[in-house]
Scaffold this motif. Structure first.
Motif, PDB file in Angstrom:
ATOM      1  N   TRP A 139      39.156 -57.058   2.291  1.00 57.11           N
ATOM      2  CA  TRP A 139      40.547 -57.312   2.666  1.00 57.11           C
ATOM      3  C   TRP A 139      41.028 -56.319   3.715  1.00 57.11           C
ATOM      4  O   TRP A 139      41.789 -56.674   4.623  1.00 57.11           O
ATOM      5  CB  TRP A 139      41.457 -57.269   1.444  1.00 57.11           C
ATOM      6  CG  TRP A 139      41.241 -58.412   0.509  1.00 57.11           C
ATOM      7  CD1 TRP A 139      40.750 -58.362  -0.769  1.00 57.11           C
ATOM      8  CD2 TRP A 139      41.479 -59.798   0.779  1.00 57.11           C
ATOM      9  NE1 TRP A 139      40.673 -59.631  -1.304  1.00 57.11           N
ATOM     10  CE2 TRP A 139      41.114 -60.523  -0.379  1.00 57.11           C
ATOM     11  CE3 TRP A 139      41.963 -60.499   1.883  1.00 57.11           C
ATOM     12  CZ2 TRP A 139      41.227 -61.909  -0.463  1.00 57.11           C
ATOM     13  CZ3 TRP A 139      42.068 -61.878   1.819  1.00 57.11           C
ATOM     14  CH2 TRP A 139      41.707 -62.568   0.653  1.00 57.11           C
ATOM     15  N   THR A 140      40.579 -55.074   3.614  1.00 56.19           N
ATOM     16  CA  THR A 140      40.958 -54.071   4.614  1.00 56.19           C
ATOM     17  C   THR A 140      40.399 -54.441   5.983  1.00 56.19           C
ATOM     18  O   THR A 140      41.101 -54.391   7.004  1.00 56.19           O
ATOM     19  CB  THR A 140      40.449 -52.679   4.203  1.00 56.19           C
ATOM     20  OG1 THR A 140      41.063 -52.289   2.976  1.00 56.19           O
ATOM     21  CG2 THR A 140      40.764 -51.637   5.271  1.00 56.19           C
ATOM     22  N   VAL A 141      39.143 -54.824   6.019  1.00 58.16           N
ATOM     23  CA  VAL A 141      38.510 -55.195   7.283  1.00 58.16           C
ATOM     24  C   VAL A 141      39.159 -56.449   7.864  1.00 58.16           C
ATOM     25  O   VAL A 141      39.452 -56.518   9.062  1.00 58.16           O
ATOM     26  CB  VAL A 141      36.997 -55.409   7.081  1.00 58.16           C
ATOM     27  CG1 VAL A 141      36.362 -55.937   8.363  1.00 58.16           C
ATOM     28  CG2 VAL A 141      36.330 -54.104   6.662  1.00 58.16           C
ATOM     29  N   LEU A 142      39.414 -57.443   7.022  1.00 61.01           N
ATOM     30  CA  LEU A 142      40.046 -58.672   7.505  1.00 61.01           C
ATOM     31  C   LEU A 142      41.434 -58.396   8.071  1.00 61.01           C
ATOM     32  O   LEU A 142      41.816 -58.964   9.109  1.00 61.01           O
ATOM     33  CB  LEU A 142      40.145 -59.692   6.365  1.00 61.01           C
ATOM     34  CG  LEU A 142      38.837 -60.347   5.918  1.00 61.01           C
ATOM     35  CD1 LEU A 142      39.083 -61.207   4.688  1.00 61.01           C
ATOM     36  CD2 LEU A 142      38.221 -61.171   7.029  1.00 61.01           C
ATOM     37  N   ASP A 143      42.201 -57.535   7.413  1.00 60.67           N
ATOM     38  CA  ASP A 143      43.538 -57.208   7.915  1.00 60.67           C
ATOM     39  C   ASP A 143      43.463 -56.483   9.255  1.00 60.67           C
ATOM     40  O   ASP A 143      44.253 -56.747  10.167  1.00 60.67           O
ATOM     41  CB  ASP A 143      44.290 -56.353   6.892  1.00 60.67           C
ATOM     42  CG  ASP A 143      44.891 -57.177   5.772  1.00 60.67           C
ATOM     43  OD1 ASP A 143      45.017 -58.402   5.929  1.00 60.67           O
ATOM     44  OD2 ASP A 143      45.256 -56.595   4.730  1.00 60.67           O
ATOM     45  N   ASN A 144      42.518 -55.551   9.382  1.00 56.15           N
ATOM     46  CA  ASN A 144      42.375 -54.821  10.643  1.00 56.15           C
ATOM     47  C   ASN A 144      41.991 -55.769  11.782  1.00 56.15           C
ATOM     48  O   ASN A 144      42.544 -55.691  12.890  1.00 56.15           O
ATOM     49  CB  ASN A 144      41.322 -53.726  10.507  1.00 56.15           C
ATOM     50  CG  ASN A 144      41.834 -52.533   9.735  1.00 56.15           C
ATOM     51  OD1 ASN A 144      43.014 -52.215   9.771  1.00 56.15           O
ATOM     52  ND2 ASN A 144      40.950 -51.865   9.005  1.00 56.15           N
ATOM     53  N   ILE A 145      41.053 -56.657  11.528  1.00 51.81           N
ATOM     54  CA  ILE A 145      40.637 -57.614  12.548  1.00 51.81           C
ATOM     55  C   ILE A 145      41.793 -58.546  12.905  1.00 51.81           C
ATOM     56  O   ILE A 145      42.001 -58.897  14.072  1.00 51.81           O
ATOM     57  CB  ILE A 145      39.424 -58.419  12.065  1.00 51.81           C
ATOM     58  CG1 ILE A 145      38.191 -57.528  11.940  1.00 51.81           C
ATOM     59  CG2 ILE A 145      39.138 -59.587  13.012  1.00 51.81           C
ATOM     60  CD1 ILE A 145      37.702 -56.934  13.241  1.00 51.81           C
TER      61      ILE A 145
END
Length: 275
Positions: A139-145
């Motif tokens: 979820w952190t990576v998806l939000d950053n992207i």
């Protein structure tokens, strides 16, 4: 002729410049600029979140391959399956950036046909694999992207504009473009509409992440990005010409059909984040 002067005559060269035998096209440059901007945005976000540099380094490769492979397969499978999936020649052209001539020779063409829906699906799969390798929160990576996505999406559509492709329907609005490579009809610049919308998406998410950084890692930014892009994409399709003849018999075109699942996923992620 006097009426034509009210519109924007659009006929740029698809080639930006050449260096010896190498020719660089606007579309490729726009892709490169968009991905480079997203690279620096996400790098900045990782730094703010104190995520180690070595975990960031492989991200660009995962994203690039995921978007390219997904976008290519998405176009071939959903828009031209009768060409790419029914012959060995089509299958080869689906995988390689070439066109095979009638005499068996071939020429380099680049990937003539990329679908944003497929690119999004490919990116999501690539990020899942990236997170499995790095053990970072998905979820952190998806939000950053998601926060950086608007930059890449904007420049891809500008590349489409430079190629005079994905054109709009004929119109008499004063800002209409006449795409001379296509015909002499004034048309909606659908590519420009999308480019502006995606640039605005980046501004919105960048400002929001500064005000509510605690939402990064909940999936809210990812959900907002999907819902925003594909809701806009659904409605902007009404101003665009269909890309393939078979779409004329559908109640809504293929771009709209493929947008609906992404809108549903985006709304779900936002509701889940609030809970």
């Amino acid at each position: 002729m006097k009426q034509l002067l009210l519109y924007i005559i659009w006929n740029p060269s698809i080639e930006a410049f050449s260096l010896g035998p190498l020719t660089f096209r606007w579309y490729s440059l726009c892709w490169l600029i968009g991905l480079t901007l997203a690279y620096f945005v996400v790098k900045r976000l990782y730094k703010e979140q104190k995520i180690k540099d070595e975990l960031f380094d492989p991200l660009f490769i995962y994203c690039f391959l995921g978007i390219l492979i997904g976008a290519r397969l998405g176009h071939c499978i959903f828009y031209q399956p009768d060409y790419f999936l029914t012959s060995f020649k089509g299958f080869v052209e689906m995988l390689l950036p070439i066109h095979i001539m009638q005499d068996g020779s071939w020429k380099m063409t680049g990937y003539a046909g990329l679908a944003s829906h497929g690119g999004t699906a490919g990116l999501m799969l690539a990020l899942w694999l990236y997170c499995k390798r790095t053990k970072l929160s998905l979820w952190t990576v998806l939000d950053n992207i998601a926060i950086a996505t608007g930059t890449t999406a904007c420049f891809i559509r500008l590349g489409n504009l430079m190629n005079s492709e994905i054109i709009g329907k004929a119109t008499d609005v004063p800002w209409a473009f006449i795409f001379e490579k296509v015909d002499m009809l004034p048309r909606h610049p659908g590519q420009l509409y999308e480019a502006i919308a995606y640039a605005l998406l980046f501004v919105i998410l960048w400002v929001l992440h500064k005000r509510i950084p605690e939402k990064i890692g909940t999936g809210w930014y990812f959900g907002f990005c999907l819902a925003y892009i594909f809701t806009f994409r659904f409605f902007i399709e009404y101003t665009k010409e269909i890309q393939e003849a078979f779409e004329a018999s559908l109640p809504i075109d293929m771009g709209q059909i493929l947008s609906i699942p992404f809108i549903v996923i985006g709304v779900y992620c936002m509701i889940r984040a609030r809970r």
